[in-house]
Motif scaffolding. Structure first.
Motif, short mmCIF file in Angstrom:
data_model
loop_
_atom_site.label_atom_id
_atom_site.label_comp_id
_atom_site.label_asym_id
_atom_site.label_seq_id
_atom_site.Cartn_x
_atom_site.Cartn_y
_atom_site.Cartn_z
N VAL A 5 56.81 82.85 81.70
CA VAL A 5 55.55 82.49 82.34
C VAL A 5 55.28 83.53 83.41
N LYS A 6 54.13 84.19 83.31
CA LYS A 6 53.79 85.26 84.25
C LYS A 6 52.72 84.79 85.23
N PRO A 7 52.80 85.20 86.49
CA PRO A 7 51.77 84.83 87.45
C PRO A 7 50.50 85.65 87.23
N ASN A 8 49.39 85.17 87.76
CA ASN A 8 48.10 85.84 87.65
C ASN A 8 48.02 86.94 88.72
N LEU A 9 48.63 88.09 88.43
CA LEU A 9 48.68 89.18 89.41
C LEU A 9 47.48 90.10 89.28
N THR A 30 47.72 99.56 98.48
CA THR A 30 47.43 98.99 97.17
C THR A 30 48.63 98.14 96.79
N VAL A 31 48.40 96.85 96.58
CA VAL A 31 49.49 95.92 96.31
C VAL A 31 49.13 95.01 95.13
N TRP A 32 50.16 94.36 94.57
CA TRP A 32 49.98 93.30 93.58
C TRP A 32 49.94 91.98 94.32
N ALA A 33 48.95 91.15 94.04
CA ALA A 33 48.83 89.85 94.68
C ALA A 33 48.37 88.83 93.65
N THR A 34 48.88 87.60 93.77
CA THR A 34 48.43 86.54 92.88
C THR A 34 47.02 86.12 93.29
N PHE A 53 52.49 88.90 98.87
CA PHE A 53 52.44 87.87 99.90
C PHE A 53 53.40 86.72 99.65
N THR A 54 53.49 86.24 98.40
CA THR A 54 54.30 85.06 98.11
C THR A 54 55.62 85.36 97.42
N GLY A 55 55.74 86.55 96.86
CA GLY A 55 56.97 86.90 96.14
C GLY A 55 57.06 86.29 94.75
N ALA A 56 55.96 85.74 94.26
CA ALA A 56 55.95 85.11 92.94
C ALA A 56 56.10 86.16 91.86
N GLY A 57 57.02 85.91 90.92
CA GLY A 57 57.24 86.81 89.80
C GLY A 57 57.31 86.01 88.51
N THR A 58 57.85 86.62 87.47
CA THR A 58 57.96 85.92 86.21
C THR A 58 59.04 84.85 86.30
N THR A 59 58.84 83.75 85.57
CA THR A 59 59.83 82.68 85.51
C THR A 59 60.08 82.33 84.06
N ALA A 60 61.25 81.77 83.79
CA ALA A 60 61.61 81.37 82.43
C ALA A 60 61.20 79.91 82.23
N SER A 61 60.75 79.61 81.03
CA SER A 61 60.31 78.26 80.70
C SER A 61 60.59 78.02 79.23
N ASN A 62 60.18 76.86 78.74
CA ASN A 62 60.38 76.53 77.34
C ASN A 62 59.06 76.23 76.66
#
Length: 64
Positions: free
Chosen positions: A29-33, A46-50, A7-16
């Motif tokens: 940083v991984k989203p709560n999928l 069947t989909v992945w959703a946050t 739905f939102t397209g949220a994926g992994t992001t880089a952080s420090n």
């Protein structure tokens, strides 16, 4: 099927990581999928959703 929110397209992001001495090292940083079944346009998918997106499902989509 990639691990991004359907739905939102949220994926992994880089952080420090930051230490007490303010040193920085890279981390991911991984989203709560969650893997969920939804009914969209009468079709079962069947989909992945946050977890956040599951609280606010768009119109025409329901959990199966």
């Amino acid at each position: 099927m990639s691990k991004v929110c359907y739905f939102t397209g949220a994926g992994t992001t880089a952080s420090n990581n930051r230490s007490h001495a303010m040193n920085q090292t890279k981390r991911v940083v991984k989203p709560n999928l969650q893997k969920v079944k939804i009914i969209e346009n009468g079709q079962l998918k069947t989909v992945w959703a946050t977890a956040k997106a599951l609280k606010k499902l768009p119109a025409g989509v329901e959990r199966a």
